[in-house]
Scaffold this motif. Structure first.
Motif, PDB file in Angstrom:
ATOM      1  N   HIS A  39      36.219  48.034  40.195  1.00  0.00           N
ATOM      2  CA  HIS A  39      36.331  48.975  41.308  1.00  0.00           C
ATOM      3  C   HIS A  39      36.372  50.398  40.757  1.00  0.00           C
ATOM      4  N   VAL A  40      35.611  51.273  41.399  1.00  0.00           N
ATOM      5  CA  VAL A  40      35.630  52.687  41.056  1.00  0.00           C
ATOM      6  C   VAL A  40      36.285  53.397  42.227  1.00  0.00           C
ATOM      7  N   ARG A  41      37.450  53.990  41.985  1.00  0.00           N
ATOM      8  CA  ARG A  41      38.197  54.684  43.040  1.00  0.00           C
ATOM      9  C   ARG A  41      38.056  56.182  42.844  1.00  0.00           C
ATOM     10  N   THR A  42      37.631  56.862  43.895  1.00  0.00           N
ATOM     11  CA  THR A  42      37.513  58.315  43.837  1.00  0.00           C
ATOM     12  C   THR A  42      38.410  58.917  44.902  1.00  0.00           C
ATOM     13  N   VAL A  49      38.489  53.866  37.075  1.00  0.00           N
ATOM     14  CA  VAL A  49      37.822  52.571  37.042  1.00  0.00           C
ATOM     15  C   VAL A  49      38.874  51.497  36.793  1.00  0.00           C
ATOM     16  N   TYR A  50      38.825  50.455  37.604  1.00  0.00           N
ATOM     17  CA  TYR A  50      39.772  49.348  37.474  1.00  0.00           C
ATOM     18  C   TYR A  50      38.996  48.070  37.199  1.00  0.00           C
ATOM     19  N   ILE A  51      39.278  47.457  36.056  1.00  0.00           N
ATOM     20  CA  ILE A  51      38.636  46.209  35.668  1.00  0.00           C
ATOM     21  C   ILE A  51      39.745  45.223  35.322  1.00  0.00           C
ATOM     22  N   GLY A  52      39.841  44.153  36.095  1.00  0.00           N
ATOM     23  CA  GLY A  52      40.808  43.102  35.797  1.00  0.00           C
ATOM     24  C   GLY A  52      42.262  43.457  36.045  1.00  0.00           C
TER      25      GLY A  52
END
Length: 182
Positions: A39-42, A49-52
């Motif tokens: 997920h890329v949160r702006t 960037v959130y991975i796992g």
């Protein structure tokens, strides 16, 4: 004395309700990222960037783009004189911050169709130039070095979009050995 207990009961009740509301808000705004997504949160706090892992997201302050990390399989066909040549490639977005950001910025909605439309012309151009460089009498027997060079060319083109070439197979051309993995 009864008045004090009533006041204390009221305070305890208000604190309990406030705690429950606060816990409900935390639970509602927490998002878990599945293993096959990033997920890329702006928005407020900049791009993240959130991975796992999970994160808190306020719909008023943040915009989230989901980036699938699954493999994509594409087939490209090219007619060569009497033969039809099919290139099958397997791509994915690697679970790393920079490629995920790059893919999120390039693709509006990251799906199979959009990725294929974006890379198709470039991949087919590389395939045509590769096949036209091969001598006609050797079309059915291409050496390992030429196949490796072809894979490198496609891989370079694909990396511009935040994608990685997992493997490719050129069918209709007899190549020695198994499909190539890069």
């Amino acid at each position: 004395m009864g008045h004090i207990w009533t006041s204390m009961g009221l305070v305890v009740g208000v604190v309990l309700v406030a705690t429950l509301v606060l816990l409900a808000v935390f639970k509602a705004t927490f998002v878990r990222v599945p293993a096959d997504e990033a997920h890329v949160r702006t928005g407020y706090g900049g791009m993240r960037v959130y991975i796992g892992r999970g994160y808190y997201m306020l719909p008023i302050c943040h915009l989230v783009k989901r980036v699938p990390l699954t493999a994509y399989v594409f087939d490209f066909k090219q007619s060569m004189s009497q033969d039809d040549v099919t290139l099958t490639i397997i791509l994915r977005i690697p679970p790393e911050i920079d490629p995920v950001i790059q893919a999120a910025q390039i693709f509006n909605v990251i799906d199979h169709g959009e990725i294929k439309n974006l890379i198709e012309d470039r991949v087919v151009d590389h395939m045509r130039s590769f096949l036209f460089r091969q001598p006609a009498h050797e079309m059915h027997q291409i050496d390992d070095m030429a196949m490796h060079e072809f894979g490198e060319q496609i891989g370079e083109e694909i990396r511009k979009f935040g994608l990685v070439l997992e493997s490719f197979t050129l069918n209709g051309v007899r190549a020695p050995g198994p499909p190539y993995r890069t």
